[in-house]
Design a protein around this motif. Sequence first.
Motif, PDB file in Angstrom:
ATOM      1  N   LYS A  83     -65.045  11.660  19.745  1.00  0.00           N
ATOM      2  CA  LYS A  83     -64.622  10.533  18.903  1.00  0.00           C
ATOM      3  C   LYS A  83     -64.814  10.861  17.425  1.00  0.00           C
ATOM      4  O   LYS A  83     -63.943  10.572  16.591  1.00  0.00           O
ATOM      5  CB  LYS A  83     -65.424   9.281  19.272  1.00  0.00           C
ATOM      6  N   GLU A  84     -65.929  11.483  17.090  1.00  0.00           N
ATOM      7  CA  GLU A  84     -66.211  11.819  15.694  1.00  0.00           C
ATOM      8  C   GLU A  84     -65.293  12.931  15.179  1.00  0.00           C
ATOM      9  O   GLU A  84     -64.855  12.902  14.038  1.00  0.00           O
ATOM     10  CB  GLU A  84     -67.677  12.257  15.545  1.00  0.00           C
ATOM     11  N   TYR A  86     -62.255  13.912  16.541  1.00  0.00           N
ATOM     12  CA  TYR A  86     -60.816  13.625  16.660  1.00  0.00           C
ATOM     13  C   TYR A  86     -60.560  12.143  16.402  1.00  0.00           C
ATOM     14  O   TYR A  86     -60.429  11.729  15.269  1.00  0.00           O
ATOM     15  CB  TYR A  86     -60.309  14.045  18.051  1.00  0.00           C
ATOM     16  N   ASN A  87     -60.460  11.367  17.474  1.00  0.00           N
ATOM     17  CA  ASN A  87     -60.199   9.935  17.349  1.00  0.00           C
ATOM     18  C   ASN A  87     -60.573   9.248  18.657  1.00  0.00           C
ATOM     19  O   ASN A  87     -60.985   9.892  19.620  1.00  0.00           O
ATOM     20  CB  ASN A  87     -58.722   9.684  17.013  1.00  0.00           C
ATOM     21  N   LYS A  88     -60.372   7.935  18.693  1.00  0.00           N
ATOM     22  CA  LYS A  88     -60.748   7.164  19.882  1.00  0.00           C
ATOM     23  C   LYS A  88     -59.885   7.510  21.095  1.00  0.00           C
ATOM     24  O   LYS A  88     -60.349   7.429  22.230  1.00  0.00           O
ATOM     25  CB  LYS A  88     -60.648   5.668  19.588  1.00  0.00           C
ATOM     26  N   LEU A  89     -58.623   7.894  20.862  1.00  0.00           N
ATOM     27  CA  LEU A  89     -57.729   8.223  21.984  1.00  0.00           C
ATOM     28  C   LEU A  89     -58.263   9.424  22.757  1.00  0.00           C
ATOM     29  O   LEU A  89     -58.364   9.392  23.994  1.00  0.00           O
ATOM     30  CB  LEU A  89     -56.313   8.497  21.494  1.00  0.00           C
ATOM     31  N   ASP A 343     -67.850   0.649  22.401  1.00  0.00           N
ATOM     32  CA  ASP A 343     -66.711   0.883  21.505  1.00  0.00           C
ATOM     33  C   ASP A 343     -65.473   0.096  21.930  1.00  0.00           C
ATOM     34  O   ASP A 343     -64.395   0.275  21.358  1.00  0.00           O
ATOM     35  CB  ASP A 343     -66.365   2.376  21.476  1.00  0.00           C
ATOM     36  N   LYS A 407     -64.605  18.192   8.044  1.00  0.00           N
ATOM     37  CA  LYS A 407     -64.438  16.745   7.958  1.00  0.00           C
ATOM     38  C   LYS A 407     -65.702  16.045   7.466  1.00  0.00           C
ATOM     39  O   LYS A 407     -65.640  15.072   6.703  1.00  0.00           O
ATOM     40  CB  LYS A 407     -64.053  16.219   9.350  1.00  0.00           C
ATOM     41  N   TYR A 460     -54.656   3.580  27.642  1.00  0.00           N
ATOM     42  CA  TYR A 460     -55.345   3.375  26.358  1.00  0.00           C
ATOM     43  C   TYR A 460     -54.580   2.392  25.479  1.00  0.00           C
ATOM     44  O   TYR A 460     -55.159   1.421  24.959  1.00  0.00           O
ATOM     45  CB  TYR A 460     -55.514   4.713  25.631  1.00  0.00           C
ATOM     46  N   TYR A 461     -53.279   2.630  25.316  1.00  0.00           N
ATOM     47  CA  TYR A 461     -52.499   1.777  24.419  1.00  0.00           C
ATOM     48  C   TYR A 461     -52.331   0.362  24.979  1.00  0.00           C
ATOM     49  O   TYR A 461     -52.335  -0.620  24.228  1.00  0.00           O
ATOM     50  CB  TYR A 461     -51.137   2.419  24.125  1.00  0.00           C
ATOM     51  N   GLN A 464     -55.704  -1.337  24.424  1.00  0.00           N
ATOM     52  CA  GLN A 464     -55.996  -1.588  23.010  1.00  0.00           C
ATOM     53  C   GLN A 464     -55.220  -2.809  22.498  1.00  0.00           C
ATOM     54  O   GLN A 464     -55.718  -3.580  21.702  1.00  0.00           O
ATOM     55  CB  GLN A 464     -55.632  -0.339  22.174  1.00  0.00           C
TER      56      GLN A 464
END
Length: 466
Positions: A83-84, A86-89, A343, A407, A460-461, A464
């Motif tokens: 998650k840190e 890349y992203n939540k997906l 999360d 990053k 996921y989508y 969300q």
Amino acid sequence: MQDEHQHLKRELGLLDGTMLVVGSMIGSGIFIVSADIARQVGSTAWLLIIWLLSGLITIIAAVSYGELSAMFPKAGGQYVYLKEAYNKLIAFLYGWSFFGVIQTGTIAAVGVAFSKFAAYLVPAVSDENILYEIGSFKLNAAQLVSICTIILLTFINSRGVKNGKILQTILTIIKIASLLGLIIFGLMAAKANVWDANWTNALATKSWNAESGSWLPISGMALITGISAAMVGSLFSSDAWNGVTFIAGEIKNPERNVGLSLFLGTFIVTIIYVLANVMYVAVVPLEEIAFAKSDRVAVVAANSIFGNIGTLIIAVMIMISTFACNNGLIMAGARVYYTMAKDGLFFKKAAHLNEFSVPAWALWAQCVWASALCLTGKYGDLLDFVVIIVLIFYILTIYGIFILRKKQPDVARPYKAFGYPFLPMFYIVVASTISISLLITKFSTCGWGVLIMLTGIPVYYLTQRK
């Protein structure tokens, strides 16, 4: 994560963390998968090289994770790192695969292995004892035993992390001692004629062709393909080392102890695995290793060392080994669903802690699905598609070290990845080569693993939006 620090109790020390790594890694694989490796490469030297290479890249991955665990000493481990970086997906896809296949599938496979060897002591719990049958579905006694062990261990862990850690440490120490005892007795009983025969032309590689019923020499790409296929078992046997990162929220001084537990645990297991295979080739001809009944190489070796009682000795050892392995897997896995729920990426109830400060709902949800997977009753079918997903996310996580260096350059790094950038990149190249080779040669099984992972994208989508 303030709420986490108020409720999750830091009750695990360095010994507990190391025993969790060792106990989760050593299941039933070391007792059986050498047979498949021997059939794939037909070489004593390559049998040991494959175990050594699997151990080496596992240690490299573990010490690379040390940097991430020191940066993010929270419950959730690999999920948090993804998650840190890349992203939540990407993190959700890992968690989706983790719950659907990786952790629960491994728990089921280890539970099935426990029941199969329990049948040596109590024949009534054999998978041949069919209790109920409807259509093509058959419920056997071994499946019920597997499910009962998973329920028992889930109950123990739902009563507090302290209970789980005590059981893990005791069983893992017994497991290490019994394995070392087997290795020592085996090397003392080494047969010079067997050893010499196994090391004659030890580097000459060949593969067993089941259709023709004969050995075929292999080299070049065929050898690379054979090595990749052979490493499925050794890598699966060396997996689950990252479980200690999932419970970092309950480790004392996690910035130091998580990374150190990862290194010590993977190093200890690698030494044990290589020595066990040295013992195998010291007492069992390579041909017998390759064609051991039901791939139970350790049973053949133990019978050679101890006589007929060897079968019972190995059965008890594997029962202890798999029981401890599943305890570690069950303890660690629930912390990932707990963090995901925090999360908003998993069922809300998974974020709740019970009166013993553990995520009991997450533990029982994991128990239900793993128990359902036990009803397939198959161990080998899980290996290919579990390993391919595991490797993909290990590659992504270790590449995340490179991303996070750019990053988040100012974040404190109490420990930095050993040999950066060379060793982490070496792991990425080797693991990618194995993954591509597996997709090409075993698409029918590995392809399903990738498909299961990708189905998480629409989920996921949809969730969300809700």
